[in-house]
Write an enzyme that holds these catalytic residues in place. Structure first.
Site, PDB file in Angstrom:
ATOM      1  N   CYS A 138       0.728  -1.335  -0.022  1.00 52.07           N
ATOM      2  CA  CYS A 138       0.134   0.003  -0.064  1.00 52.07           C
ATOM      3  C   CYS A 138       0.804   1.374   0.123  1.00 52.07           C
ATOM      4  CB  CYS A 138      -1.008   0.077   1.087  1.00 52.07           C
ATOM      5  SG  CYS A 138      -0.094  -0.293   2.740  1.00 52.07           S
ATOM      6  N   PHE A 139       1.829   1.423   1.072  1.00 54.84           N
ATOM      7  CA  PHE A 139       2.745   2.589   1.226  1.00 54.84           C
ATOM      8  C   PHE A 139       3.667   2.622  -0.325  1.00 54.84           C
ATOM      9  CE2 PHE A 139       2.913   3.170   5.819  1.00 54.84           C
ATOM     10  CZ  PHE A 139       2.314   4.699   5.613  1.00 54.84           C
TER      11      PHE A 139
END
Length: 327
Positions: A138-139
């Protein structure tokens, strides 16, 4: 087109599994064959994901079937490789893994399965011809989508990045830092300059900018909200803001889920969607790139469905035309 993509899901009881089910039970081209969860076998899916009451009559199962076209692995990091070693999957079944097990080049194969890194804005053509996809973190997704156009233009050198994520980024299993009473009215930096997503980011940047060493310094933050990621990346750049907006708009032309905004962006624009919105700010020679996503959708299950659509040659946006939770 009939619902002719038969799907199996392993690890359907967690946050990413729940989001994946929500997307796939309403996908125009998908039939969900089974949702695997040993601890919940025999229970209706809506007994665990209570918002799905009335949406599906599917039950969790402890059994696996080979009568599918694609298998999603929504298991913990380190568990996907173990699962495939212990549970042989027919070669004709495609695999989309949402863990970090196969994201890096040196770990991108198991047996005769070779995984392609599933960031469509970077590898869309390779994804279309692949059999196995390693879904990005996600990051990593949010940071990369903010920086890819600069990498292609050879404009990356030293980058200083901060990002804040909601509590769902920590997974469904409770911990001291995901408890409501800890998160409420609270933030905290963690894994400073040592986040596990940095390796996959580095590999992607070098795909576009192989000649240069790119130094990305990342400080992630835990926020007191449920979902979403807001990234701000700062670097030196001599191009004007107008030139940079043109660079980004051209790079993301034809990519339906990444949008370049000339207005200030905020998290509610992307929560509950598969979008990434990018905004550029220039002050003197300093450039700040803001990028926002929903960590459970574009940062996980939504991107996994986007990859599935590409694998099977259907509309890339199928099942992903979602409205932001603006209010």
């Amino acid at each position: 087109m009939n619902k002719n993509i038969k799907v199996g899901i392993v690890g359907g009881a967690g946050y990413t599994g729940g989001e994946l089910i929500r997307l796939l039970v309403n996908h125009p081209y998908v039939a969900v064959s089974f949702i695997h969860s040993r601890s919940n076998a025999g229970k209706p899916v809506y007994a665990v994901h209570e918002d799905l009451i009335g949406e599906t009559k599917l039950q969790f199962t402890g059994e696996l079937s080979q009568d599918i076209d694609v298998l999603f692995l929504c298991v913990g990091h380190g568990e996907a490789k173990k699962f495939l070693a212990e549970n042989p999957v027919n070669d004709n079944i495609k695999v989309i893994d949402l863990s970090q097990d196969f994201r890096l080049g040196k770990h991108s194969a198991v047996g005769n399965r070779q995984f392609v890194y599933g960031l469509p804005e970077l590898n869309r053509d390779a994804i279309r011809t692949a059999s196995n996809i390693a879904n990005p973190g996600c990051f990593a997704t949010a940071i990369q989508l903010g920086l890819l156009p600069l990498a292609k233009a050879g404009l990356l050198d030293h980058v200083y990045t901060t990002g804040i994520t909601g509590s769902t980024g920590a997974g469904q299993s409770p911990s001291s830092t995901s408890h409501f009473s800890w998160r409420a009215n609270n933030i905290q930096a963690y894994k400073t300059l040592n986040h596990q997503h940095m390796n996959e980011i580095g590999e992607s940047m070098l795909q576009l900018h192989p000649a240069g060493k790119i130094d990305i310094n990342f400080i992630p933050w835990r926020g007191d909200f449920a979902r979403g990621i807001f990234i701000s990346s700062q670097l030196d750049c001599d191009l004007t803001e107008a030139q940079l907006n043109n660079l980004y708009t051209e790079f993301y032309d034809g990519h339906p889920f990444t949008i370049v905004s000339k207005q200030p962006i905020f998290l509610k624009q992307v929560v509950n969607t598969n979008k990434c919105i990018v905004q550029l700010e220039k002050v003197g020679t300093k450039l700040v790139v803001h990028s926002i996503i929903d960590n459970l959708l574009k940062g996980a299950s939504g991107q996994a469905v986007q990859n599935m659509n590409l694998l099977f040659g259907v509309d890339e946006c199928a099942g992903l035309k979602l409205k932001a939770n603006y209010f």
